[in-house]
Scaffold this active site. Structure first.
Site, PDB file in Angstrom:
ATOM      1  N   GLU A 212      30.532 -38.203   4.099  1.00 17.06           N
ATOM      2  CA  GLU A 212      31.954 -38.556   4.118  1.00 17.06           C
ATOM      3  C   GLU A 212      32.218 -39.919   4.742  1.00 17.06           C
ATOM      4  OE1 GLU A 212      34.235 -35.430   5.924  1.00 17.06           O
ATOM      5  OE2 GLU A 212      33.690 -33.966   4.402  1.00 17.06           O
ATOM      6  N   GLU A 395      29.724 -29.062   1.384  1.00 18.15           N
ATOM      7  CA  GLU A 395      30.507 -28.408   2.444  1.00 18.15           C
ATOM      8  C   GLU A 395      31.688 -27.728   1.792  1.00 18.15           C
ATOM      9  OE1 GLU A 395      31.955 -30.716   5.817  1.00 18.15           O
ATOM     10  OE2 GLU A 395      29.999 -31.678   6.066  1.00 18.15           O
TER      11      GLU A 395
END
Ligand code: FCB
Length: 487
Positions: A212, A395
């Site tokens: 991310e 995730e």
């Protein structure tokens, strides 16, 4: 000072008036909605429709959130050590000093993965454990730790997925050159990647460059609610671009290093939806999508910044950069939590920010909406606009308020519902032609949830942070059953 944490991010910045509704009645609404609208069964959701036999089932964690042992074996400081130790930055003054003490308890944690039947585990290496000053001298004891972990995983039949960067930049790089504000950090990252692959590339075949980069740039460098706590649009842009550059350099460095590695990266991609039908909110969608999603997807897959933000990125981009950012990847890792409903927000960083979600929405304890259809939106976007890469959900998970019952169990039914709905969406995606190859839950363990400290639990396993006792929750058992049945 308004503190920007991701917990309240959605309602807080969006619409202060929505905050109480989202935070206080979120989970109550969840139950109501779940009962009112049972999960829709489609052909592909039907029991007996299995995921492919080679589907990857995993759980994810990250170094600073679980390891602890921050002073041990020559580890240097990371920006998160410094940030968490700065008064007022993390809820309750929590730090990752001990976290889940995974550095000492990893054998037990690997055992839990094996017991759950997971065939993969995504963890991250802490750059400052391996290069305490970010560059230069290598700390062999840091590499030794990951070496032991990797061998332990393989011995228990769990495939290691190694992520090189989950936000814990060496503090030395932040102090010397401004961290991701500095383009030289991209070269240092590629050197670090080469060092880790040199040691572990014989056994670790799945490599994630970044976790991310978009959230790290936005909250660490743009909004100031994460380490290193910087603010401003120019900082956001530079941190975004230099991570894109670092990713490109590391991908080509590792490809040159060994031909047998599967290389990819992970982004948090949200479908962006307007908070209202107004033209202004529709324009806000483009801005928000450009900064959150497009400014990371497009440089990687297309070698360009999206039109909505390209002019603002121009000053940060040097000749040839976008050739470096555009790299073939063997897989794309998608972290998916929720859609973003956004509105025009002239006072915010780039003129658009979170607005109110539609009425009737369920929320997790983070104040994040629960909507599994967003997972399909994102996966279909990757299929239709980014060349249909192999995708892994790296995730997916939810924060709820958990407690241990007198009989020692943790009944996290809302989390089970969240997983059930999102796994059903994943199954639909495969039927829709998405090359989805695996699913990793966030997270194996309750852990240090950044600026929320230990107040927010996402684990499949409940951690009593005083005693470090691990207790599997109902969601752990649910996922173990799911893995066994293949969906
Ligand atoms: C993701 C992060 C992860 C964790 C979850 C809840 O954005 O990658 O570390 O904080 O959110």
């Amino acid at each position: 000072m308004l503190k920007i944490s991701r917990r309240g991010v959605l309602p807080v910045l969006a619409c202060l008036s929505d905050l109480p509704r989202a935070l206080h009645s979120g989970s109550a609404m969840a139950q109501e909605q779940t009962q009112e609208k049972p999960e829709q069964k489609t052909k592909t959701d039907a029991p007996g429709t299995h995921f492919p036999a080679d589907f990857t089932w995993g759980a994810s964690t990250s170094s600073y959130q679980i390891e602890g042992a921050v002073e041990e074996d020559g580890r240097g400081k990371s920006i998160w050590d410094v940030y968490a130790h700065t008064p007022g930055m993390v809820k309750n003054g929590d730090t990752g000093d001990v976290a889940c003490d995974h550095y000492h308890r990893w054998v037990e944690d690997v055992e839990w993965l094996a017991r759950g039947g997971f065939n993969a585990y995504r963890f991250s290496t802490a750059w400052p454990r391996i290069l305490p000053a970010g560059a230069g001298a290598i700390e062999p004891r840091g590499l030794d730790f990951y070496d032991r972990l990797v061998d332990g995983l393989i011995t228990r039949g769990v495939t290691p997925w190694l992520c090189l960067y989950h936000w814990d930049l060496p503090q030395a790089l932040q102090e010397q050159g401004g961290g991701w504000l500095n383009r030289d950090t991209a070269d240092k990252f590629a050197d670090y990647a080469r060092i880790v692959a040199g040691r572990l590339g014989d056994r670790v075949k799945h490599w994630v460059m970044f976790n991310e980069a978009n959230i790290h740039a936005l909250f660490g460098y743009g909004m100031g609610g994460h380490a290193p706590g910087l603010k401003g649009l120019v900082n956001l842009i530079r941190a975004s671009h230099h991570q894109n550059l670092a990713q490109g350099r590391a991908l080509s460095a590792l490809r040159a290093e060994r031909a047998d590695l599967r290389l990819g990266t992970v982004l948090n991609i949200s479908p962006v939806r307007p908070s209202s039908d107004s033209e202004a909110d529709h324009r806000a969608v483009e801005r928000f999508d450009g900064f959150w999603n497009g400014a990371f997807l497009d440089p990687l897959f297309k070698g360009a910044y999206p039109e909505a933000v390209a002019a603002e990125f121009e000053p940060a981009v040097a000749a040839g950069d976008l050739k470096i950012t555009r790299q073939p990847v063997d897989f794309f890792g998608l972290n998916y939590y929720a859609p973003a409903w956004v509105k025009e927000a002239p006072e915010s960083l780039f003129g658009a920010w979170f607005g109110a979600a539609p009425p009737g929405m369920r929320f997790t304890a983070m104040g994040w909406p629960v909507d599994a259809s967003g997972l399909n939106d994102v996966l279909n976007r990757l299929r239709d606009h980014y060349g249909n890469p192999e995708v892994y959900v790296t995730e997916n998970g939810a924060c709820y308020v958990d407690s241990i019952a007198p009989d020692g169990t943790v009944s996290d039914d809302e989390r089970v519902t969240y997983f059930r709905e999102h796994i059903a969406a994943a199954r639909r995606a495969i039927a829709d032609g998405v090359k989805l190859k695996g699913y990793f839950a966030w997270s194996l363990l309750d852990n240090f949830e950044w600026s929320e400290g230990y107040s927010r639990r996402f684990g499949l396993i409940y951690v009593d942070f005083a005693s470090q006792k691990r207790t599997p929750k109902a969601s752990f058992n649910f996922l173990a059953e799911t893995v066994k049945r293949r969906g």
